[in-house]
Scaffold this active site. Structure first.
Site, mmCIF file in Angstrom:
data_model
loop_
_atom_site.group_PDB
_atom_site.id
_atom_site.type_symbol
_atom_site.label_atom_id
_atom_site.label_comp_id
_atom_site.label_asym_id
_atom_site.label_seq_id
_atom_site.Cartn_x
_atom_site.Cartn_y
_atom_site.Cartn_z
ATOM 1 N N CYS A 12 -2.235 0.551 2.127
ATOM 2 C CA CYS A 12 -1.026 0.869 1.349
ATOM 3 C C CYS A 12 0.219 1.022 2.203
ATOM 4 O O CYS A 12 1.319 1.106 1.670
ATOM 5 C CB CYS A 12 -1.241 2.154 0.563
ATOM 6 S SG CYS A 12 -1.537 3.536 1.676
ATOM 7 N N ASP A 28 0.961 3.643 4.010
ATOM 8 C CA ASP A 28 1.346 5.041 4.187
ATOM 9 C C ASP A 28 1.060 5.508 5.618
ATOM 10 O O ASP A 28 0.182 4.965 6.291
ATOM 11 C CB ASP A 28 0.589 5.934 3.189
ATOM 12 C CG ASP A 28 1.073 5.690 1.769
ATOM 13 O OD1 ASP A 28 2.118 5.042 1.612
ATOM 14 O OD2 ASP A 28 0.407 6.140 0.837
ATOM 15 N N CYS A 77 0.866 9.190 -0.456
ATOM 16 C CA CYS A 77 0.590 9.580 -1.839
ATOM 17 C C CYS A 77 0.073 11.020 -1.923
ATOM 18 O O CYS A 77 -0.177 11.669 -0.913
ATOM 19 C CB CYS A 77 -0.439 8.625 -2.424
ATOM 20 S SG CYS A 77 -2.052 8.870 -1.674
ATOM 21 N N CYS A 135 -7.448 7.066 0.972
ATOM 22 C CA CYS A 135 -6.347 7.936 1.413
ATOM 23 C C CYS A 135 -6.868 9.038 2.327
ATOM 24 O O CYS A 135 -6.144 9.506 3.214
ATOM 25 C CB CYS A 135 -5.656 8.576 0.222
ATOM 26 S SG CYS A 135 -5.291 7.426 -1.112
HETATM 27 FE FE1 FES Z 1 -1.554 5.327 0.576
HETATM 28 FE FE2 FES Z 1 -2.996 7.072 -0.671
HETATM 29 S S1 FES Z 1 -2.110 5.327 -1.537
HETATM 30 S S2 FES Z 1 -2.602 6.989 1.421
#
Ligand code: FES
Length: 148
Positions: free
Chosen positions: A36, A38, A62, A106
């Site tokens: 993602c 992140d 998230c 995540c």
């Molecule tokens: Fe990226 Fe959860 S969607 S860490």
């Protein structure tokens, strides 16, 4: 359909513990989630006898990533490095009373960020990486020789 989060996830997402940075941290790890994009950064203040005296995190991600970072920092604070290295994402998910299946990835960020920060600590001390390949670093993965 709304995603089902446990009360623990909601609690840690709404009021995360150990958020921020540590100015004199001696181990800092940053990892990104390939799925993602992140990012999580973990700061450790480790004592001479290798106890995690303080830990803080910054997560650009998230709700699940924030909740897992929060509970993971709670789990390793005050622990010796040897224990922190054993923390798995499964243990983090269990401590949160579960995560929706699509959010399990995540939780991997917290485990990886802790390992990266511990690896940074050893690197600063001139010791080879003591984390296995899961830390994602580019160093040799020689486990430091145990002194008898
Ligand atoms: Fe990226 Fe959860 S969607 S860490």
């Amino acid at each position: 359909m709304a995603m089902e989060y446990s009360a623990k996830v909601m609690e840690h997402f709404a009021h995360p513990h150990n958020v921020g940075s540590i100015e004199d941290a001696n181990g800092i790890g940053e990892v990104g989630n390939a799925k993602c994009g992140d990012i999580m950064r973990m700061y450790l203040k480790i004592s001479d006898d290798e106890i995690i005296e303080d830990v803080k995190f910054q997560t650009f991600g998230c709700a699940s990533a924030i909740a897992t970072s929060s509970i993971a920092t709670d789990l390793i604070k005050g622990q010796p490095l040897s224990e922190a290295l054993k923390l798995t994402n499964q243990a983090v998910v269990e401590a949160l009373d579960g995560l929706p299946a699509v959010k399990i990835h995540c939780s991997v960020l917290a485990e990886e960020a802790i390992k990266a920060a511990i690896n940074d600590y050893y690197k600063r001390k001139g010791v080879h990486c003591v984390v296995d390949e899961s830390c994602g670093c580019a160093h040799e993965h020689d486990v430091a020789e145990e002194e008898e």
